[in-house]
Motif scaffolding. Structure first.
Motif, PDB file in Angstrom:
ATOM      1  N   PHE A  94       0.826  -1.201   0.000  1.00  0.00           N
ATOM      2  CA  PHE A  94       0.000   0.000   0.000  1.00  0.00           C
ATOM      3  C   PHE A  94       0.864   1.257   0.000  1.00  0.00           C
ATOM      4  O   PHE A  94       0.563   2.241  -0.691  1.00  0.00           O
ATOM      5  CB  PHE A  94      -0.930  -0.006   1.212  1.00  0.00           C
ATOM      6  CG  PHE A  94      -1.683   1.278   1.399  1.00  0.00           C
ATOM      7  CD1 PHE A  94      -2.640   1.670   0.474  1.00  0.00           C
ATOM      8  CD2 PHE A  94      -1.425   2.096   2.487  1.00  0.00           C
ATOM      9  CE1 PHE A  94      -3.333   2.871   0.640  1.00  0.00           C
ATOM     10  CE2 PHE A  94      -2.115   3.285   2.659  1.00  0.00           C
ATOM     11  CZ  PHE A  94      -3.066   3.675   1.734  1.00  0.00           C
ATOM     12  N   GLY A  95       1.950   1.240   0.768  1.00  0.00           N
ATOM     13  CA  GLY A  95       2.854   2.388   0.811  1.00  0.00           C
ATOM     14  C   GLY A  95       3.490   2.664  -0.540  1.00  0.00           C
ATOM     15  O   GLY A  95       3.616   3.821  -0.954  1.00  0.00           O
ATOM     16  N   ALA A  98       0.600   4.051  -2.892  1.00  0.00           N
ATOM     17  CA  ALA A  98       0.184   5.398  -2.484  1.00  0.00           C
ATOM     18  C   ALA A  98       1.312   6.406  -2.709  1.00  0.00           C
ATOM     19  O   ALA A  98       1.068   7.515  -3.205  1.00  0.00           O
ATOM     20  CB  ALA A  98      -0.243   5.395  -1.020  1.00  0.00           C
ATOM     21  N   GLY A  99       2.543   6.041  -2.352  1.00  0.00           N
ATOM     22  CA  GLY A  99       3.673   6.945  -2.535  1.00  0.00           C
ATOM     23  C   GLY A  99       3.911   7.275  -3.998  1.00  0.00           C
ATOM     24  O   GLY A  99       4.161   8.426  -4.364  1.00  0.00           O
ATOM     25  N   PHE A 100       3.813   6.255  -4.866  1.00  0.00           N
ATOM     26  CA  PHE A 100       4.010   6.467  -6.301  1.00  0.00           C
ATOM     27  C   PHE A 100       2.899   7.341  -6.880  1.00  0.00           C
ATOM     28  O   PHE A 100       3.159   8.289  -7.630  1.00  0.00           O
ATOM     29  CB  PHE A 100       4.050   5.118  -7.019  1.00  0.00           C
ATOM     30  CG  PHE A 100       4.300   5.229  -8.503  1.00  0.00           C
ATOM     31  CD1 PHE A 100       5.593   5.365  -8.989  1.00  0.00           C
ATOM     32  CD2 PHE A 100       3.245   5.202  -9.408  1.00  0.00           C
ATOM     33  CE1 PHE A 100       5.833   5.470 -10.355  1.00  0.00           C
ATOM     34  CE2 PHE A 100       3.465   5.308 -10.772  1.00  0.00           C
ATOM     35  CZ  PHE A 100       4.766   5.448 -11.243  1.00  0.00           C
ATOM     36  N   GLY A 135      -4.078   3.531   5.931  1.00  0.00           N
ATOM     37  CA  GLY A 135      -3.429   2.300   6.384  1.00  0.00           C
ATOM     38  C   GLY A 135      -4.113   1.713   7.600  1.00  0.00           C
ATOM     39  O   GLY A 135      -4.289   0.499   7.712  1.00  0.00           O
ATOM     40  N   LYS A 136      -4.546   2.589   8.518  1.00  0.00           N
ATOM     41  CA  LYS A 136      -5.260   2.118   9.702  1.00  0.00           C
ATOM     42  C   LYS A 136      -6.617   1.541   9.322  1.00  0.00           C
ATOM     43  O   LYS A 136      -7.045   0.522   9.858  1.00  0.00           O
ATOM     44  CB  LYS A 136      -5.441   3.274  10.693  1.00  0.00           C
ATOM     45  CG  LYS A 136      -4.165   3.744  11.353  1.00  0.00           C
ATOM     46  CD  LYS A 136      -3.526   2.682  12.211  1.00  0.00           C
ATOM     47  CE  LYS A 136      -4.322   2.425  13.467  1.00  0.00           C
ATOM     48  NZ  LYS A 136      -3.662   1.437  14.349  1.00  0.00           N
ATOM     49  N   ALA A 145       3.558   1.794   6.433  1.00  0.00           N
ATOM     50  CA  ALA A 145       3.022   2.278   5.157  1.00  0.00           C
ATOM     51  C   ALA A 145       3.480   3.706   4.884  1.00  0.00           C
ATOM     52  O   ALA A 145       3.842   4.042   3.748  1.00  0.00           O
ATOM     53  CB  ALA A 145       1.496   2.200   5.168  1.00  0.00           C
ATOM     54  N   VAL A 146       3.478   4.558   5.904  1.00  0.00           N
ATOM     55  CA  VAL A 146       3.926   5.940   5.745  1.00  0.00           C
ATOM     56  C   VAL A 146       5.408   5.986   5.390  1.00  0.00           C
ATOM     57  O   VAL A 146       5.833   6.732   4.500  1.00  0.00           O
ATOM     58  CB  VAL A 146       3.648   6.748   7.019  1.00  0.00           C
ATOM     59  CG1 VAL A 146       4.277   8.133   6.926  1.00  0.00           C
ATOM     60  CG2 VAL A 146       2.158   6.881   7.255  1.00  0.00           C
TER      61      VAL A 146
END
Length: 301
Positions: A94-95, A98-100, A135-136, A145-146
């Motif tokens: 997920f990180g 989401a980051g991309f 994420g939570k 994830a962050v």
């Protein structure tokens, strides 16, 4: 280890909780003009990267003893399926996504003129909160994830923007550090610490310091090409315990119902902040004084 349904020993969860180096408390050590002047760049970057990664991955090692204490019959199955596959690997996946995606949105917004440098803070803070909250909601390790999302984000955006992101990250970390520690100070169980006697504080000081010193010097043969002896000495000393340990302590207490975990961990955090905070300036100055010696050895070698 304790009996299921009754009081449990704070030992196993506490050991896992205070092991990771805290990225928030590490920030004042590796950022700022004083750190840039005294501490080599590779030392600062490696300490930051290590604290960021092990802070999130520490979730695995915290949940294992918690599950063994609370659900001994299902611990390994839940550890593999729920914690490892979903909460850890799912958080990393997920990180990355989401980051991309957010990095591409950031670059597009800049290219079409929708964002100025003064707007960076308005993007980066919601960026972290969005990944943390999502994420939570997904039931993953949101902290990991962050961290992964921020790492991917930094690789996608242009280098000039990455430098600006680093400055904002440091400013935000410092902004939130003070109020968090004020709240922690208000909640410190000082009376319960006093009831522990002198042995637990001594044991916690030994755990906070020796866990890192022993590990780094045991790994010394593998990092000789990266860090010399003074740098390894510096890295082996600084492994502060902080905000992440507080988060894991409340998590473990909620799962086990054992308040002693919070007592021991907050004492470890306080001791670590005092020891590492007071030793940052003299040890960084000592490392700076070793620089000519290191350069001479490098040139003659």
């Amino acid at each position: 280890m304790g009996v299921v349904g009754g009081p449990v020993s704070p030992g196993p969860p506490t050991g896992a909780i205070i092991t990771p180096t805290d990225p928030v408390v590490t920030t004042p050590i590796v950022t700022g003009s004083l750190a840039e002047e005294r501490i080599p760049e590779r030392v600062r970057h490696n300490l930051s990267a290590e604290s960021g990664l092990n802070d999130g991955l520490g979730y695995l090692f915290v949940m294992l003893p918690v599950l063994l204490l609370t659900k001994p019959g299902q611990a390994w199955h839940e550890m593999l399926v729920k914690v490892l596959l979903w909460e850890v690997l799912g958080a990393m996946l997920f990180g990355v996504i989401a980051g991309f995606a957010l990095a591409k949105l950031f670059v597009w917004s800049k290219n079409v003129g929708l964002m100025e440098e003064s707007s960076y803070l308005g993007f980066f803070v919601p960026f972290g909160l969005l990944i943390l909250g999502a994420g939570k909601l997904l039931g993953t390790d949101a902290i990991l994830a962050v961290i992964v999302g921020a790492a991917v984000f930094g690789q996608v955006i242009p280098e000039r923007d990455e430098e600006q992101e680093d400055k904002i990250d440091d400013a935000v970390a410092r902004f939130f550090l003070l109020p968090v520690f004020i709240l922690l100070g208000l909640a410190l169980p000082i009376g319960e610490w006093a009831a522990l006697g002198w042995i637990p504080p001594v044991a916690l000081v030994a755990a906070v310091l020796l866990r890192r010193i022993i590990t780094l010097w045991a790994l010394r043969p593998l990092i000789t090409s990266l860090h010399d002896v003074p740098e390894t000495t510096f890295l082996s000393w600084f492994g502060p315990v902080g905000i992440s340990a507080l988060f894991y302590a409340t998590l473990a207490e909620r799962h086990t119902g054992n308040h002693e975990i919070f007592i021991y961990v907050t004492l470890a955090i306080t001791l670590s902040v005092l020891i590492h905070g007071l030793s940052t300036a003299p040890l960084s100055a000592w490392l700076k004084r070793r620089e000519p010696e290191r350069k001479q050895k490098h040139e003659t070698g």
